[in-house]
Design a protein around this motif. Structure first.
Motif, PDB file in Angstrom:
ATOM      1  N   VAL A  46      -0.659   1.117  -0.001  1.00 40.01           N
ATOM      2  CA  VAL A  46       0.114   0.748   1.793  1.00 40.01           C
ATOM      3  C   VAL A  46       1.106   2.363   2.681  1.00 40.01           C
ATOM      4  CG1 VAL A  46       1.311  -1.085   2.413  1.00 40.01           C
ATOM      5  CG2 VAL A  46      -0.037  -1.740   1.043  1.00 40.01           C
ATOM      6  N   LEU A  47       0.271   2.235   3.462  1.00 44.27           N
ATOM      7  CA  LEU A  47       1.092   3.237   3.962  1.00 44.27           C
ATOM      8  C   LEU A  47       2.758   2.367   4.507  1.00 44.27           C
ATOM      9  CD1 LEU A  47      -0.744   5.441   6.362  1.00 44.27           C
ATOM     10  CD2 LEU A  47       0.321   6.207   4.150  1.00 44.27           C
ATOM     11  N   VAL A  48       3.901   2.937   4.416  1.00 44.20           N
ATOM     12  CA  VAL A  48       4.882   2.280   4.946  1.00 44.20           C
ATOM     13  C   VAL A  48       5.497   3.997   5.514  1.00 44.20           C
ATOM     14  CG1 VAL A  48       6.930   2.218   4.484  1.00 44.20           C
ATOM     15  CG2 VAL A  48       5.037   1.216   2.667  1.00 44.20           C
ATOM     16  N   PHE A  49       6.050   3.343   6.664  1.00 45.92           N
ATOM     17  CA  PHE A  49       6.736   4.136   7.899  1.00 45.92           C
ATOM     18  C   PHE A  49       7.760   3.828   8.266  1.00 45.92           C
ATOM     19  CE2 PHE A  49       2.599   5.947   8.853  1.00 45.92           C
ATOM     20  CZ  PHE A  49       2.417   7.064   7.774  1.00 45.92           C
ATOM     21  N   ASN A  50       8.828   4.531   8.367  1.00 45.28           N
ATOM     22  CA  ASN A  50      10.399   3.782   8.778  1.00 45.28           C
ATOM     23  C   ASN A  50      11.123   5.007   9.083  1.00 45.28           C
ATOM     24  OD1 ASN A  50      11.030   4.335   5.671  1.00 45.28           O
ATOM     25  ND2 ASN A  50      10.303   2.220   4.872  1.00 45.28           N
ATOM     26  N   LYS A  51      12.918   4.886   8.706  1.00 45.88           N
ATOM     27  CA  LYS A  51      13.431   5.475   9.138  1.00 45.88           C
ATOM     28  C   LYS A  51      13.716   6.918   8.623  1.00 45.88           C
ATOM     29  CE  LYS A  51      16.370   3.367  12.335  1.00 45.88           C
ATOM     30  NZ  LYS A  51      17.741   2.763  12.305  1.00 45.88           N
ATOM     31  N   SER A  52      12.995   5.915   6.288  1.00 36.61           N
ATOM     32  CA  SER A  52      13.333   7.047   5.544  1.00 36.61           C
ATOM     33  C   SER A  52      12.019   8.146   5.459  1.00 36.61           C
ATOM     34  CB  SER A  52      13.513   6.416   4.491  1.00 36.61           C
ATOM     35  OG  SER A  52      12.847   5.087   4.107  1.00 36.61           O
ATOM     36  N   LYS A  53      11.506   7.171   5.508  1.00 37.78           N
ATOM     37  CA  LYS A  53       8.937   7.463   5.269  1.00 37.78           C
ATOM     38  C   LYS A  53       8.752   7.578   6.294  1.00 37.78           C
ATOM     39  CE  LYS A  53       7.560   6.354   1.429  1.00 37.78           C
ATOM     40  NZ  LYS A  53       6.382   6.075   0.159  1.00 37.78           N
ATOM     41  N   ARG A  54       8.803   9.312   7.246  1.00 40.64           N
ATOM     42  CA  ARG A  54       8.502   9.780   8.056  1.00 40.64           C
ATOM     43  C   ARG A  54       6.774  10.027   8.175  1.00 40.64           C
ATOM     44  NH1 ARG A  54      12.930  12.472  11.367  1.00 40.64           N
ATOM     45  NH2 ARG A  54      12.661  13.938   8.953  1.00 40.64           N
ATOM     46  N   ARG A  55       6.121   9.929   9.095  1.00 40.10           N
ATOM     47  CA  ARG A  55       4.360  10.567   8.833  1.00 40.10           C
ATOM     48  C   ARG A  55       4.576  11.443   8.364  1.00 40.10           C
ATOM     49  NH1 ARG A  55      -0.444  11.428  12.345  1.00 40.10           N
ATOM     50  NH2 ARG A  55      -1.559  11.241  10.748  1.00 40.10           N
ATOM     51  N   ARG A  56       5.012  12.608   9.234  1.00 37.04           N
ATOM     52  CA  ARG A  56       5.234  13.742   9.230  1.00 37.04           C
ATOM     53  C   ARG A  56       5.674  15.276   8.027  1.00 37.04           C
ATOM     54  NH1 ARG A  56       9.272  13.407  13.399  1.00 37.04           N
ATOM     55  NH2 ARG A  56      11.505  13.001  12.823  1.00 37.04           N
ATOM     56  N   ASP A  57       6.262  14.216   7.183  1.00 34.76           N
ATOM     57  CA  ASP A  57       6.917  14.108   6.186  1.00 34.76           C
ATOM     58  C   ASP A  57       6.094  13.793   4.666  1.00 34.76           C
ATOM     59  OD1 ASP A  57       9.327  15.443   6.771  1.00 34.76           O
ATOM     60  OD2 ASP A  57      10.074  13.142   7.039  1.00 34.76           O
ATOM     61  N   MET A  58       5.084  13.260   4.567  1.00 30.18           N
ATOM     62  CA  MET A  58       3.916  12.611   3.782  1.00 30.18           C
ATOM     63  C   MET A  58       3.201  13.970   2.803  1.00 30.18           C
ATOM     64  SD  MET A  58       1.905   9.825   5.553  1.00 30.18           S
ATOM     65  CE  MET A  58       0.003   9.710   4.351  1.00 30.18           C
ATOM     66  N   GLN A  59       3.422  15.160   3.375  1.00 32.28           N
ATOM     67  CA  GLN A  59       3.244  16.194   2.301  1.00 32.28           C
ATOM     68  C   GLN A  59       4.105  16.345   1.448  1.00 32.28           C
ATOM     69  OE1 GLN A  59       3.147  20.122   3.935  1.00 32.28           O
ATOM     70  NE2 GLN A  59       4.574  19.522   5.815  1.00 32.28           N
ATOM     71  N   PHE A  60       5.742  15.766   1.668  1.00 29.23           N
ATOM     72  CA  PHE A  60       6.724  15.949   0.105  1.00 29.23           C
ATOM     73  C   PHE A  60       6.841  14.669  -0.328  1.00 29.23           C
ATOM     74  CE2 PHE A  60       7.659  18.937   4.581  1.00 29.23           C
ATOM     75  CZ  PHE A  60       7.058  20.425   3.492  1.00 29.23           C
ATOM     76  N   ASP A  61       6.027  13.690  -0.362  1.00 27.74           N
ATOM     77  CA  ASP A  61       6.360  12.848  -0.369  1.00 27.74           C
ATOM     78  C   ASP A  61       6.436  12.854  -2.164  1.00 27.74           C
ATOM     79  OD1 ASP A  61       6.571   9.755  -0.133  1.00 27.74           O
ATOM     80  OD2 ASP A  61       4.437   9.776  -1.790  1.00 27.74           O
ATOM     81  N   LYS A  62       7.667  12.079  -2.943  1.00 26.70           N
ATOM     82  CA  LYS A  62       7.457  11.847  -4.364  1.00 26.70           C
ATOM     83  C   LYS A  62       6.352  11.188  -5.467  1.00 26.70           C
ATOM     84  CE  LYS A  62      12.189  13.598  -4.350  1.00 26.70           C
ATOM     85  NZ  LYS A  62      13.771  13.352  -4.633  1.00 26.70           N
ATOM     86  N   GLU A  63       6.260   9.978  -4.909  1.00 26.70           N
ATOM     87  CA  GLU A  63       5.828   9.306  -5.039  1.00 26.70           C
ATOM     88  C   GLU A  63       3.909   9.786  -5.368  1.00 26.70           C
ATOM     89  OE1 GLU A  63       2.769   5.030  -3.249  1.00 26.70           O
ATOM     90  OE2 GLU A  63       5.200   5.477  -2.739  1.00 26.70           O
ATOM     91  N   THR A  64       3.534  10.401  -4.111  1.00 27.56           N
ATOM     92  CA  THR A  64       1.928  10.942  -4.151  1.00 27.56           C
ATOM     93  C   THR A  64       1.847  12.690  -4.501  1.00 27.56           C
ATOM     94  OG1 THR A  64       2.635  11.196  -1.940  1.00 27.56           O
ATOM     95  CG2 THR A  64       1.271   9.569  -3.098  1.00 27.56           C
TER      96      THR A  64
END
Length: 191
Positions: A46-64
């Motif tokens: 499940v993708l989640v986008f909000n104030k702290s999880k932005r689409r443009r920052d997905m390349q840095f997501d710690k979970e993945t």
């Protein structure tokens, strides 16, 4: 060669699991292999986008991050999954949405996408109950979509796709022939 298997099937006794075992036995003889079993790992698609999880920052997501590291490590990626309702399992689609992100898998130069995962190759292995003629005439094969849209856009140009159609109507001999073909091919995967 470093080979990463990305596997999406929940039944450990089904034919798709037999494919995974066959591929692992073939490639482990001469290569370094890692397997991502999305169901076993309880991957959250499940993708989640909000104030702290932005689409443009997905390349840095710690979970993945661990998955991006494994893809970067791999010379060759093997995808194994069934075709359900003309598409890949939702867990695999979510994996692609979350991991093959802009800035990691691709970027843009003007209007055109630039693949960032160049120098890699891939192999897609799919199963489906639908007969091949039905797939050809009426539905889009998501193995082909993965090859032509996701992987090509990511810079992975050398992609083979093997599909076993009409699985529910096949007999044991036909299934074994396909497994033998996969074993032979996988045992020849070397740098």
């Amino acid at each position: 060669m470093n080979i990463l298997i990305i596997y999406a099937y929940p039944n450990t006794t089904g034919y798709t699991h037999a494919i995974l075992n066959t591929i692992q036995q073939g490639i482990e003889q001469q290569n370094t292999v890692k397997t991502i079993d999305l169901y076993k790992e309880n991957f959250d698609p499940v993708l989640v986008f909000n104030k702290s999880k932005r689409r443009r920052d997905m390349q840095f997501d710690k979970e993945t991050a661990v998955y991006r590291e494994q893809i970067s490590w791999a010379d060759h990626i093997v995808f194994i999954f069934p075709i359900w309702w003309g598409g890949m399992p939702a867990i695999l689609k979510g994996f692609i949405d979350k991991v093959f992100s802009k800035g990691f898998a691709y970027s843009y130069k003007g209007l055109f996408p630039i693949g960032l995962l160049t120098g890699k190759s891939a192999w897609i292995i799919t199963t489906e109950d639908a007969p091949k003629v039905y797939k050809t005439l009426f539905q889009q094969d998501y193995g082909t979509v993965l090859k032509k849209q996701v992987l090509r856009m990511s810079g992975i140009k050398k992609v083979k796709h093997f599909s076993f159609s009409s699985l529910k109507n096949s007999n044991e001999k036909q299934r074994q022939v396909f497994l033998n073909k996969l074993f032979t091919r996988s045992s020849k995967l070397t740098a």
